[in-house]
Design a protein around this motif. Structure first.
Motif, PDB file in Angstrom:
ATOM      1  N   THR A  40       0.842  -1.195   0.000  1.00 48.96           N
ATOM      2  CA  THR A  40       0.000   0.000   0.000  1.00 48.96           C
ATOM      3  C   THR A  40       0.878   1.246   0.000  1.00 48.96           C
ATOM      4  N   LEU A  41       0.378   2.303  -0.577  1.00 48.62           N
ATOM      5  CA  LEU A  41       1.066   3.598  -0.525  1.00 48.62           C
ATOM      6  C   LEU A  41       0.790   4.335   0.782  1.00 48.62           C
ATOM      7  N   ALA A  42      -0.195   3.861   1.532  1.00 47.00           N
ATOM      8  CA  ALA A  42      -0.606   4.560   2.750  1.00 47.00           C
ATOM      9  C   ALA A  42       0.447   4.446   3.844  1.00 47.00           C
ATOM     10  N   PRO A  43       0.708   5.527   4.582  1.00 46.60           N
ATOM     11  CA  PRO A  43       1.579   5.431   5.751  1.00 46.60           C
ATOM     12  C   PRO A  43       0.933   4.558   6.831  1.00 46.60           C
ATOM     13  N   ALA A  44       1.756   3.937   7.654  1.00 46.34           N
ATOM     14  CA  ALA A  44       1.250   3.011   8.672  1.00 46.34           C
ATOM     15  C   ALA A  44       0.321   3.692   9.672  1.00 46.34           C
ATOM     16  N   GLU A  45       0.573   4.961   9.994  1.00 43.12           N
ATOM     17  CA  GLU A  45      -0.237   5.646  10.998  1.00 43.12           C
ATOM     18  C   GLU A  45      -1.372   6.470  10.397  1.00 43.12           C
ATOM     19  N   PHE A  84       3.106  -3.865   3.730  1.00 44.95           N
ATOM     20  CA  PHE A  84       4.271  -3.067   3.346  1.00 44.95           C
ATOM     21  C   PHE A  84       3.756  -1.644   3.124  1.00 44.95           C
ATOM     22  N   TRP A  85       4.108  -0.743   4.045  1.00 48.25           N
ATOM     23  CA  TRP A  85       3.524   0.590   4.081  1.00 48.25           C
ATOM     24  C   TRP A  85       4.285   1.582   3.207  1.00 48.25           C
ATOM     25  N   ASN A  86       3.595   2.680   2.923  1.00 48.85           N
ATOM     26  CA  ASN A  86       4.244   3.898   2.406  1.00 48.85           C
ATOM     27  C   ASN A  86       5.045   3.665   1.125  1.00 48.85           C
ATOM     28  N   GLY A  87       4.520   2.799   0.246  1.00 51.66           N
ATOM     29  CA  GLY A  87       5.180   2.555  -1.031  1.00 51.66           C
ATOM     30  C   GLY A  87       6.465   1.752  -0.929  1.00 51.66           C
ATOM     31  N   GLN A  88       6.621   0.949   0.119  1.00 46.62           N
ATOM     32  CA  GLN A  88       7.833   0.142   0.263  1.00 46.62           C
ATOM     33  C   GLN A  88       8.015  -0.835  -0.894  1.00 46.62           C
ATOM     34  N   GLN A  89       6.910  -1.235  -1.507  1.00 47.06           N
ATOM     35  CA  GLN A  89       6.972  -2.155  -2.644  1.00 47.06           C
ATOM     36  C   GLN A  89       6.904  -1.412  -3.980  1.00 47.06           C
ATOM     37  N   GLY A  90       7.109  -0.099  -3.945  1.00 43.31           N
ATOM     38  CA  GLY A  90       7.079   0.690  -5.165  1.00 43.31           C
ATOM     39  C   GLY A  90       5.726   1.329  -5.397  1.00 43.31           C
ATOM     40  N   ASP A  91       5.592   2.023  -6.515  1.00 44.86           N
ATOM     41  CA  ASP A  91       4.334   2.649  -6.871  1.00 44.86           C
ATOM     42  C   ASP A  91       3.320   1.562  -7.241  1.00 44.86           C
ATOM     43  N   GLU A  92       2.108   1.978  -7.556  1.00 44.01           N
ATOM     44  CA  GLU A  92       1.054   0.994  -7.773  1.00 44.01           C
ATOM     45  C   GLU A  92       1.305   0.113  -8.991  1.00 44.01           C
ATOM     46  N   ALA A  93       1.898   0.663 -10.033  1.00 47.31           N
ATOM     47  CA  ALA A  93       2.221  -0.159 -11.197  1.00 47.31           C
ATOM     48  C   ALA A  93       3.191  -1.269 -10.808  1.00 47.31           C
ATOM     49  N   GLN A 103       5.347 -11.968  -6.187  1.00 47.25           N
ATOM     50  CA  GLN A 103       6.137 -11.331  -5.141  1.00 47.25           C
ATOM     51  C   GLN A 103       5.270 -10.650  -4.094  1.00 47.25           C
ATOM     52  N   LEU A 104       4.066 -10.249  -4.471  1.00 52.91           N
ATOM     53  CA  LEU A 104       3.067  -9.717  -3.556  1.00 52.91           C
ATOM     54  C   LEU A 104       1.792 -10.528  -3.723  1.00 52.91           C
ATOM     55  N   ASP A 105       1.023 -10.619  -2.633  1.00 51.86           N
ATOM     56  CA  ASP A 105      -0.228 -11.377  -2.682  1.00 51.86           C
ATOM     57  C   ASP A 105      -1.441 -10.475  -2.866  1.00 51.86           C
ATOM     58  N   GLY A 106      -1.321  -9.233  -2.456  1.00 52.58           N
ATOM     59  CA  GLY A 106      -2.436  -8.317  -2.559  1.00 52.58           C
ATOM     60  C   GLY A 106      -1.960  -6.883  -2.449  1.00 52.58           C
ATOM     61  N   ALA A 107      -2.882  -5.948  -2.664  1.00 55.40           N
ATOM     62  CA  ALA A 107      -2.526  -4.531  -2.561  1.00 55.40           C
ATOM     63  C   ALA A 107      -3.777  -3.697  -2.358  1.00 55.40           C
ATOM     64  N   ALA A 108      -3.618  -2.626  -1.608  1.00 60.39           N
ATOM     65  CA  ALA A 108      -4.656  -1.605  -1.501  1.00 60.39           C
ATOM     66  C   ALA A 108      -4.257  -0.512  -2.485  1.00 60.39           C
ATOM     67  N   ILE A 109      -5.002  -0.398  -3.575  1.00 59.88           N
ATOM     68  CA  ILE A 109      -4.598   0.486  -4.662  1.00 59.88           C
ATOM     69  C   ILE A 109      -5.716   1.455  -5.030  1.00 59.88           C
ATOM     70  N   LEU A 211       5.206  11.644 -12.418  1.00 58.94           N
ATOM     71  CA  LEU A 211       5.948  11.099 -11.280  1.00 58.94           C
ATOM     72  C   LEU A 211       5.190   9.924 -10.677  1.00 58.94           C
ATOM     73  N   GLY A 212       5.902   9.080  -9.957  1.00 62.84           N
ATOM     74  CA  GLY A 212       5.270   8.120  -9.075  1.00 62.84           C
ATOM     75  C   GLY A 212       4.959   8.794  -7.754  1.00 62.84           C
ATOM     76  N   VAL A 213       4.016   8.264  -6.999  1.00 63.00           N
ATOM     77  CA  VAL A 213       3.616   8.892  -5.741  1.00 63.00           C
ATOM     78  C   VAL A 213       4.794   9.100  -4.788  1.00 63.00           C
ATOM     79  N   PRO A 214       5.708   8.127  -4.595  1.00 62.85           N
ATOM     80  CA  PRO A 214       6.834   8.371  -3.679  1.00 62.85           C
ATOM     81  C   PRO A 214       7.755   9.505  -4.127  1.00 62.85           C
ATOM     82  N   GLU A 215       7.666   9.925  -5.400  1.00 66.77           N
ATOM     83  CA  GLU A 215       8.537  10.983  -5.911  1.00 66.77           C
ATOM     84  C   GLU A 215       7.954  12.387  -5.729  1.00 66.77           C
ATOM     85  N   VAL A 216       6.686  12.469  -5.347  1.00 62.63           N
ATOM     86  CA  VAL A 216       6.021  13.776  -5.314  1.00 62.63           C
ATOM     87  C   VAL A 216       6.610  14.688  -4.252  1.00 62.63           C
ATOM     88  N   LEU A 217       6.760  14.204  -3.030  1.00 57.04           N
ATOM     89  CA  LEU A 217       7.257  15.057  -1.947  1.00 57.04           C
ATOM     90  C   LEU A 217       8.640  15.619  -2.248  1.00 57.04           C
TER      91      LEU A 217
END
Length: 349
Positions: A40-45, A84-93, A103-109, A211-217
Protein backbone atom coordinates in the motif's frame (compact mmCIF):
# COMPACT_ATOMS: atom_id res chain seq x y z
CA UNK A 1 -12.02 16.40 18.49
CA UNK A 2 -14.72 15.50 15.95
CA UNK A 3 -12.09 13.81 13.78
CA UNK A 4 -10.93 11.73 16.75
CA UNK A 5 -14.49 10.65 17.57
CA UNK A 6 -15.10 9.64 13.96
CA UNK A 7 -11.82 7.76 13.87
CA UNK A 8 -12.66 5.93 17.08
CA UNK A 9 -16.08 4.97 15.83
CA UNK A 10 -14.57 3.71 12.58
CA UNK A 11 -12.14 1.45 14.40
CA UNK A 12 -14.77 0.23 16.86
CA UNK A 13 -17.09 -0.63 13.98
CA UNK A 14 -14.33 -2.53 12.22
CA UNK A 15 -13.41 -4.49 15.34
CA UNK A 16 -17.00 -5.39 16.18
CA UNK A 17 -17.72 -6.65 12.68
CA UNK A 18 -14.45 -8.42 12.04
CA UNK A 19 -13.66 -10.16 15.27
CA UNK A 20 -15.29 -13.48 15.95
CA UNK A 21 -14.46 -16.89 17.24
CA UNK A 22 -11.33 -18.75 16.20
CA UNK A 23 -11.35 -21.82 13.97
CA UNK A 24 -12.61 -25.13 15.20
CA UNK A 25 -10.18 -27.36 17.10
CA UNK A 26 -7.97 -29.78 15.23
CA UNK A 27 -5.55 -32.53 16.13
CA UNK A 28 -2.15 -33.47 14.78
CA UNK A 29 1.52 -32.70 14.96
CA UNK A 30 2.06 -29.59 12.82
CA UNK A 31 0.96 -26.00 12.83
CA UNK A 32 1.87 -23.16 10.49
CA UNK A 33 0.86 -19.57 9.77
CA UNK A 34 0.29 -18.46 6.20
CA UNK A 35 1.58 -14.93 5.52
CA UNK A 36 -0.36 -12.78 3.06
CA UNK A 37 1.84 -9.95 1.75
CA UNK A 38 -0.07 -6.72 0.99
CA UNK A 39 1.38 -3.51 -0.45
CA UNK A 40 0.00 0.00 0.00
CA UNK A 41 1.07 3.60 -0.53
CA UNK A 42 -0.61 4.56 2.75
CA UNK A 43 1.58 5.43 5.75
CA UNK A 44 1.25 3.01 8.67
CA UNK A 45 -0.24 5.65 11.00
CA UNK A 46 -2.68 7.07 8.45
CA UNK A 47 -6.44 6.38 8.72
CA UNK A 48 -5.97 3.64 6.11
CA UNK A 49 -3.11 2.13 8.10
CA UNK A 50 -5.09 2.19 11.34
CA UNK A 51 -7.98 0.27 9.82
CA UNK A 52 -5.65 -2.18 8.10
CA UNK A 53 -3.92 -2.88 11.43
CA UNK A 54 -7.29 -3.57 13.03
CA UNK A 55 -8.07 -5.94 10.17
CA UNK A 56 -4.69 -7.61 10.70
CA UNK A 57 -5.48 -8.23 14.39
CA UNK A 58 -8.96 -9.49 13.53
CA UNK A 59 -7.60 -12.00 11.00
CA UNK A 60 -5.20 -13.39 13.59
CA UNK A 61 -8.02 -13.73 16.10
CA UNK A 62 -10.46 -15.32 13.67
CA UNK A 63 -8.05 -17.92 12.30
CA UNK A 64 -6.08 -19.02 15.35
CA UNK A 65 -6.65 -22.39 17.02
CA UNK A 66 -7.27 -22.66 20.74
CA UNK A 67 -4.07 -22.80 22.79
CA UNK A 68 -2.32 -26.12 22.46
CA UNK A 69 -4.36 -27.37 19.50
CA UNK A 70 -2.80 -28.38 16.21
CA UNK A 71 -4.00 -29.25 12.73
CA UNK A 72 -4.18 -32.79 11.41
CA UNK A 73 -2.07 -32.13 8.30
CA UNK A 74 0.59 -29.76 7.05
CA UNK A 75 -1.83 -27.09 5.82
CA UNK A 76 -1.68 -23.65 7.44
CA UNK A 77 -4.14 -23.12 10.24
CA UNK A 78 -3.78 -19.35 10.62
CA UNK A 79 -3.38 -16.23 8.48
CA UNK A 80 -1.18 -13.23 9.09
CA UNK A 81 -1.49 -10.06 7.01
CA UNK A 82 1.97 -8.64 6.35
CA UNK A 83 1.60 -5.01 5.20
CA UNK A 84 4.27 -3.07 3.35
CA UNK A 85 3.52 0.59 4.08
CA UNK A 86 4.24 3.90 2.41
CA UNK A 87 5.18 2.55 -1.03
CA UNK A 88 7.83 0.14 0.26
CA UNK A 89 6.97 -2.16 -2.64
CA UNK A 90 7.08 0.69 -5.17
CA UNK A 91 4.33 2.65 -6.87
CA UNK A 92 1.05 0.99 -7.77
CA UNK A 93 2.22 -0.16 -11.20
CA UNK A 94 5.12 -1.94 -9.49
CA UNK A 95 2.78 -3.51 -6.94
CA UNK A 96 0.48 -4.84 -9.67
CA UNK A 97 3.50 -6.28 -11.50
CA UNK A 98 4.67 -7.93 -8.27
CA UNK A 99 1.24 -9.48 -7.73
CA UNK A 100 1.37 -10.93 -11.23
CA UNK A 101 4.79 -12.44 -10.55
CA UNK A 102 3.91 -13.73 -7.08
CA UNK A 103 6.14 -11.33 -5.14
CA UNK A 104 3.07 -9.72 -3.56
CA UNK A 105 -0.23 -11.38 -2.68
CA UNK A 106 -2.44 -8.32 -2.56
CA UNK A 107 -2.53 -4.53 -2.56
CA UNK A 108 -4.66 -1.61 -1.50
CA UNK A 109 -4.60 0.49 -4.66
CA UNK A 110 -6.30 3.51 -6.17
CA UNK A 111 -8.03 3.68 -9.54
CA UNK A 112 -4.65 4.18 -11.21
CA UNK A 113 -3.49 0.81 -9.90
CA UNK A 114 -6.80 -0.78 -10.85
CA UNK A 115 -6.33 0.72 -14.31
CA UNK A 116 -3.07 -1.21 -14.63
CA UNK A 117 -5.17 -4.37 -14.41
CA UNK A 118 -8.29 -3.21 -16.27
CA UNK A 119 -7.98 0.32 -17.76
CA UNK A 120 -11.75 0.98 -18.18
CA UNK A 121 -12.11 1.23 -14.38
CA UNK A 122 -10.53 4.68 -14.68
CA UNK A 123 -13.78 6.05 -16.15
CA UNK A 124 -14.94 6.37 -12.55
CA UNK A 125 -12.41 9.20 -12.26
CA UNK A 126 -13.22 11.09 -15.45
CA UNK A 127 -13.10 14.80 -14.58
CA UNK A 128 -16.30 16.63 -13.81
CA UNK A 129 -18.57 13.57 -13.60
CA UNK A 130 -18.69 11.98 -10.16
CA UNK A 131 -18.05 14.99 -7.97
CA UNK A 132 -20.17 13.80 -5.02
CA UNK A 133 -20.19 10.50 -3.16
CA UNK A 134 -23.82 9.99 -4.13
CA UNK A 135 -22.99 10.17 -7.84
CA UNK A 136 -20.00 7.88 -7.41
CA UNK A 137 -22.01 5.29 -5.47
CA UNK A 138 -24.64 5.21 -8.20
CA UNK A 139 -22.11 4.80 -11.01
CA UNK A 140 -19.89 2.29 -9.23
CA UNK A 141 -22.84 0.08 -8.38
CA UNK A 142 -24.01 0.17 -12.00
CA UNK A 143 -20.56 -0.75 -13.35
CA UNK A 144 -19.26 -2.89 -10.50
CA UNK A 145 -20.30 -6.28 -11.90
CA UNK A 146 -18.52 -5.81 -15.22
CA UNK A 147 -15.40 -4.43 -13.56
CA UNK A 148 -15.15 -7.24 -11.01
CA UNK A 149 -15.57 -9.89 -13.74
CA UNK A 150 -12.81 -8.25 -15.76
CA UNK A 151 -10.48 -8.20 -12.75
CA UNK A 152 -11.21 -11.86 -12.08
CA UNK A 153 -10.48 -12.75 -15.71
CA UNK A 154 -7.13 -10.95 -15.36
CA UNK A 155 -6.20 -13.10 -12.35
CA UNK A 156 -7.26 -10.79 -9.52
CA UNK A 157 -9.98 -10.95 -6.89
CA UNK A 158 -11.48 -7.70 -5.65
CA UNK A 159 -12.14 -8.02 -1.94
CA UNK A 160 -13.70 -4.60 -1.45
CA UNK A 161 -14.04 -1.16 -3.01
CA UNK A 162 -12.78 1.90 -1.19
CA UNK A 163 -12.36 5.64 -1.53
CA UNK A 164 -9.43 8.02 -1.22
CA UNK A 165 -11.30 11.34 -1.18
CA UNK A 166 -12.63 14.14 -3.39
CA UNK A 167 -9.81 15.58 -5.50
CA UNK A 168 -9.17 19.31 -5.54
CA UNK A 169 -6.46 21.56 -6.97
CA UNK A 170 -3.68 22.70 -4.63
CA UNK A 171 -0.80 24.97 -5.62
CA UNK A 172 2.07 27.08 -4.33
CA UNK A 173 2.24 30.83 -4.79
CA UNK A 174 -0.84 31.19 -7.02
CA UNK A 175 -4.44 30.05 -7.35
CA UNK A 176 -5.78 27.67 -10.00
CA UNK A 177 -9.34 28.95 -10.33
CA UNK A 178 -9.60 28.81 -14.15
CA UNK A 179 -8.01 26.46 -16.70
CA UNK A 180 -5.77 29.25 -17.97
CA UNK A 181 -4.17 29.56 -14.52
CA UNK A 182 -2.28 26.33 -15.27
CA UNK A 183 -0.47 27.75 -18.29
CA UNK A 184 3.25 27.91 -17.67
CA UNK A 185 2.95 26.01 -14.39
CA UNK A 186 4.39 22.62 -13.37
CA UNK A 187 1.53 20.30 -12.39
CA UNK A 188 2.20 16.82 -11.08
CA UNK A 189 0.54 13.96 -12.97
CA UNK A 190 0.62 10.32 -11.90
CA UNK A 191 2.92 8.55 -14.34
CA UNK A 192 0.40 5.82 -15.24
CA UNK A 193 -2.67 8.07 -15.35
CA UNK A 194 -4.00 8.81 -18.87
CA UNK A 195 -6.65 11.29 -17.74
CA UNK A 196 -4.75 14.28 -16.35
CA UNK A 197 -2.30 14.53 -19.29
CA UNK A 198 -5.24 14.50 -21.70
CA UNK A 199 -6.89 17.32 -19.76
CA UNK A 200 -3.71 19.39 -19.81
CA UNK A 201 -3.41 18.86 -23.57
CA UNK A 202 -6.91 20.30 -23.97
CA UNK A 203 -5.91 23.37 -21.95
CA UNK A 204 -2.61 23.78 -23.81
CA UNK A 205 0.53 25.62 -22.75
CA UNK A 206 1.08 23.31 -19.78
CA UNK A 207 3.99 20.93 -19.29
CA UNK A 208 2.99 18.15 -16.88
CA UNK A 209 5.57 16.47 -14.65
CA UNK A 210 4.92 12.70 -14.57
CA UNK A 211 5.95 11.10 -11.28
CA UNK A 212 5.27 8.12 -9.08
CA UNK A 213 3.62 8.89 -5.74
CA UNK A 214 6.83 8.37 -3.68
CA UNK A 215 8.54 10.98 -5.91
CA UNK A 216 6.02 13.78 -5.31
CA UNK A 217 7.26 15.06 -1.95
CA UNK A 218 10.91 15.40 -3.03
CA UNK A 219 9.81 17.26 -6.17
CA UNK A 220 7.61 19.60 -4.12
CA UNK A 221 10.61 20.27 -1.91
CA UNK A 222 12.76 21.30 -4.87
CA UNK A 223 10.04 23.26 -6.65
CA UNK A 224 10.05 20.92 -9.66
CA UNK A 225 6.25 20.76 -9.33
CA UNK A 226 3.92 23.47 -8.05
CA UNK A 227 0.40 22.08 -8.63
CA UNK A 228 -1.15 18.91 -7.23
CA UNK A 229 -4.68 17.62 -7.80
CA UNK A 230 -5.51 15.28 -4.93
CA UNK A 231 -7.93 14.67 -2.06
CA UNK A 232 -7.28 16.80 1.01
CA UNK A 233 -6.74 13.77 3.25
CA UNK A 234 -4.21 12.14 0.91
CA UNK A 235 -2.32 15.43 0.48
CA UNK A 236 -2.22 15.87 4.24
CA UNK A 237 -1.14 12.30 5.07
CA UNK A 238 1.56 12.23 2.38
CA UNK A 239 2.84 15.64 3.59
CA UNK A 240 2.20 17.27 0.22
CA UNK A 241 -0.13 19.88 1.68
CA UNK A 242 2.63 21.28 3.91
CA UNK A 243 4.54 22.31 0.78
CA UNK A 244 1.54 24.03 -0.85
CA UNK A 245 -0.27 27.20 0.17
CA UNK A 246 -3.44 27.58 -1.94
CA UNK A 247 -6.44 25.28 -2.38
CA UNK A 248 -9.30 25.60 -4.83
CA UNK A 249 -12.57 24.22 -3.46
CA UNK A 250 -13.94 22.88 -6.75
CA UNK A 251 -14.11 19.07 -6.87
CA UNK A 252 -12.44 17.62 -9.95
CA UNK A 253 -13.33 13.97 -9.37
CA UNK A 254 -13.83 11.36 -6.69
CA UNK A 255 -10.63 9.41 -6.13
CA UNK A 256 -11.35 5.73 -5.61
CA UNK A 257 -9.51 2.55 -4.77
CA UNK A 258 -9.93 -1.10 -3.88
CA UNK A 259 -8.38 -4.02 -2.07
CA UNK A 260 -7.31 -6.72 -4.54
CA UNK A 261 -5.66 -10.11 -4.19
CA UNK A 262 -3.82 -12.34 -6.61
CA UNK A 263 -6.17 -15.14 -7.63
CA UNK A 264 -3.28 -17.62 -7.69
CA UNK A 265 -2.47 -16.77 -4.06
CA UNK A 266 -6.07 -17.17 -2.96
CA UNK A 267 -6.23 -20.58 -4.62
CA UNK A 268 -3.30 -21.72 -2.45
CA UNK A 269 -5.06 -20.81 0.80
CA UNK A 270 -7.36 -23.43 2.40
CA UNK A 271 -11.02 -22.71 1.68
CA UNK A 272 -12.00 -21.82 5.25
CA UNK A 273 -9.11 -19.41 5.64
CA UNK A 274 -9.78 -17.90 2.23
CA UNK A 275 -13.42 -17.30 3.18
CA UNK A 276 -12.35 -15.47 6.35
CA UNK A 277 -9.86 -13.34 4.40
CA UNK A 278 -12.40 -12.26 1.79
CA UNK A 279 -15.25 -11.78 4.25
CA UNK A 280 -13.22 -9.60 6.61
CA UNK A 281 -11.69 -7.76 3.67
CA UNK A 282 -15.14 -6.66 2.54
CA UNK A 283 -16.03 -5.53 6.06
CA UNK A 284 -12.77 -3.62 6.40
CA UNK A 285 -13.32 -1.91 3.04
CA UNK A 286 -16.85 -0.89 4.01
CA UNK A 287 -15.76 0.50 7.37
CA UNK A 288 -12.82 2.27 5.73
CA UNK A 289 -15.05 3.90 3.10
CA UNK A 290 -17.23 5.50 5.77
CA UNK A 291 -14.24 6.65 7.76
CA UNK A 292 -12.26 8.03 4.82
CA UNK A 293 -15.16 10.10 3.52
CA UNK A 294 -15.53 11.73 6.94
CA UNK A 295 -11.78 12.12 7.40
CA UNK A 296 -11.39 13.70 3.95
CA UNK A 297 -14.04 16.28 4.78
CA UNK A 298 -12.29 17.02 8.08
CA UNK A 299 -8.92 17.32 6.32
CA UNK A 300 -10.43 19.80 3.85
CA UNK A 301 -11.56 21.92 6.78
CA UNK A 302 -8.06 21.88 8.25
CA UNK A 303 -6.40 22.80 4.96
CA UNK A 304 -8.85 25.65 4.38
CA UNK A 305 -7.79 26.98 7.78
CA UNK A 306 -4.10 26.90 6.82
CA UNK A 307 -4.11 27.78 3.11
CA UNK A 308 -5.38 30.58 0.94
CA UNK A 309 -8.79 29.47 -0.29
CA UNK A 310 -9.67 29.93 -3.97
CA UNK A 311 -13.29 29.71 -5.13
CA UNK A 312 -13.92 29.53 -8.87
CA UNK A 313 -16.54 31.92 -10.24
CA UNK A 314 -19.53 30.66 -12.20
CA UNK A 315 -17.77 31.66 -15.42
CA UNK A 316 -14.64 29.78 -14.42
CA UNK A 317 -16.67 26.71 -13.47
CA UNK A 318 -18.22 26.84 -16.94
CA UNK A 319 -14.72 26.99 -18.46
CA UNK A 320 -13.72 23.86 -16.53
CA UNK A 321 -16.89 22.10 -17.65
CA UNK A 322 -15.94 22.69 -21.29
CA UNK A 323 -12.36 21.49 -20.70
CA UNK A 324 -13.60 18.36 -18.98
CA UNK A 325 -16.14 17.65 -21.70
CA UNK A 326 -13.44 17.93 -24.37
CA UNK A 327 -11.12 15.75 -22.26
CA UNK A 328 -13.73 13.00 -22.01
CA UNK A 329 -14.35 13.20 -25.77
CA UNK A 330 -10.62 12.87 -26.42
CA UNK A 331 -10.30 9.89 -24.09
CA UNK A 332 -13.28 8.22 -25.79
CA UNK A 333 -11.34 8.13 -29.05
CA UNK A 334 -9.22 5.17 -28.01
CA UNK A 335 -8.15 5.34 -24.39
CA UNK A 336 -11.57 4.16 -23.20
CA UNK A 337 -14.45 2.58 -25.13
CA UNK A 338 -16.77 5.35 -26.32
CA UNK A 339 -19.88 3.52 -25.17
CA UNK A 340 -18.42 3.26 -21.66
CA UNK A 341 -17.65 6.99 -21.53
CA UNK A 342 -21.18 7.70 -22.76
CA UNK A 343 -22.60 5.43 -20.05
CA UNK A 344 -20.48 7.13 -17.39
CA UNK A 345 -21.72 10.54 -18.51
CA UNK A 346 -25.34 9.34 -18.39
CA UNK A 347 -24.83 7.94 -14.89
CA UNK A 348 -23.54 11.32 -13.70
CA UNK A 349 -26.69 13.18 -14.67
Amino acid sequence: MVGRVIAGLGLALTVSLLCGSGRAEGKGQTKRTESVKIGTLAPAESPWGQVFKTWQRAIRERTKLPEGQKTSDDKPYALDLNFFWNGQQGDEAAMVTKMKSGQLDGAAITAVGLGQIHPPILVLQLPGLFTTWEKLDKAREALRGDFEKALDAAGFSLSGWGDVGLSRRMSKGFAVAAPGDLKGKKPYVWREDPIMPAMLQVIGGVTPVPLGVPEVLPNLNTGAIDVVTAPALAAEQLQWASRLDTINTQVVAASIGALVFSRSKLDQIPADLRAVLLETGKVAATALTTRIRNEDAAALGRLKGKMTVSNSTDAQVAEWAQVWKQTRARLAQGTFPKDLVDKAESLAR
